[in-house]
Scaffold this motif. Structure first.
Motif, PDB file in Angstrom:
ATOM      1  N   UNK A  85      60.491   9.142  59.969  1.00  0.00           N
ATOM      2  CA  UNK A  85      61.692   9.708  60.573  1.00  0.00           C
ATOM      3  C   UNK A  85      61.499  11.199  60.825  1.00  0.00           C
ATOM      4  N   UNK A  86      62.335  11.751  61.689  1.00  0.00           N
ATOM      5  CA  UNK A  86      62.302  13.184  61.989  1.00  0.00           C
ATOM      6  C   UNK A  86      60.879  13.642  62.304  1.00  0.00           C
ATOM      7  N   UNK A  87      60.238  12.954  63.196  1.00  0.00           N
ATOM      8  CA  UNK A  87      58.851  13.268  63.527  1.00  0.00           C
ATOM      9  C   UNK A  87      58.733  14.635  64.183  1.00  0.00           C
ATOM     10  N   UNK A  88      57.639  15.310  63.884  1.00  0.00           N
ATOM     11  CA  UNK A  88      57.356  16.642  64.396  1.00  0.00           C
ATOM     12  C   UNK A  88      56.048  16.609  65.178  1.00  0.00           C
ATOM     13  N   UNK A  89      55.849  17.550  66.099  1.00  0.00           N
ATOM     14  CA  UNK A  89      54.585  17.582  66.858  1.00  0.00           C
ATOM     15  C   UNK A  89      53.352  17.615  65.946  1.00  0.00           C
ATOM     16  N   UNK A  90      53.471  18.260  64.802  1.00  0.00           N
ATOM     17  CA  UNK A  90      52.326  18.333  63.875  1.00  0.00           C
ATOM     18  C   UNK A  90      52.018  17.005  63.198  1.00  0.00           C
ATOM     19  N   UNK A  91      52.883  16.002  63.385  1.00  0.00           N
ATOM     20  CA  UNK A  91      52.592  14.659  62.873  1.00  0.00           C
ATOM     21  C   UNK A  91      51.697  13.875  63.826  1.00  0.00           C
ATOM     22  N   UNK A  92      51.423  14.447  64.994  1.00  0.00           N
ATOM     23  CA  UNK A  92      50.556  13.786  65.964  1.00  0.00           C
ATOM     24  C   UNK A  92      49.171  13.564  65.377  1.00  0.00           C
ATOM     25  N   UNK A  93      48.723  12.303  65.355  1.00  0.00           N
ATOM     26  CA  UNK A  93      47.433  11.958  64.765  1.00  0.00           C
ATOM     27  C   UNK A  93      47.177  10.471  64.941  1.00  0.00           C
TER      28      UNK A  93
END
Length: 129
Positions: A85-93
């Motif tokens: 939840x509440x995904x952020x651009x830095x979670x991109x992987x």
């Protein structure tokens, strides 16, 4: 040897949610005999531990995802989930499911890549701002 197959990745906007799934199978695979975890890898970086099971319905989380991600198992324990939840651009992987045989009789909730033996092919998560 355990075969792990991830699914559920995709592209979302910042603040969005995704649920990843990992199905485990293989000759001799018994759910309670393996410790499971989720990892992620961004381009140019090493695998980063995201979440790992300690015991049924209890997991350890990376400080970067604590409070936003939830790890769980299916009733049969053959499927592993990661609710994000509440995904952020830095979670991109690329997100990977991983496992190692539980020879100690318990799972420590390890987030160390080197502790895990079997790995899936991964599922891509992309978060745009």
């Amino acid at each position: 040897q355990v075969t792990l197959v991830e699914s559920g990745g995709g592209s979302v906007q910042s603040g969005g949610s995704l649920r990843l799934s990992c199905v485990a199978s293989g000759y001799g695979y018994t759910p309670n005999k393996y410790c499971m975890g989720w990892f992620r890898q961004s381009p140019g970086k090493e695998h980063e531990g995201v979440a790992a099971l300690i015991r049924e319905k209890t997991a350890k989380y990376s400080e970067f995802v604590e409070g936003r991600f939830t790890m769980s198992q299916s009733g049969s324990n053959r499927a592993l989930y990661l609710r994000m939840n509440d995904l952020k651009p830095e979670d991109t992987a690329m997100y990977f499911c991983a496992a190692y045989e539980n020879i100690r009789g318990y799972c420590s909730g390890s987030l160390k890549q080197s502790d895990y033996v079997d790995w899936g092919q991964g599922t891509q998560v992309t978060v745009s701002s």
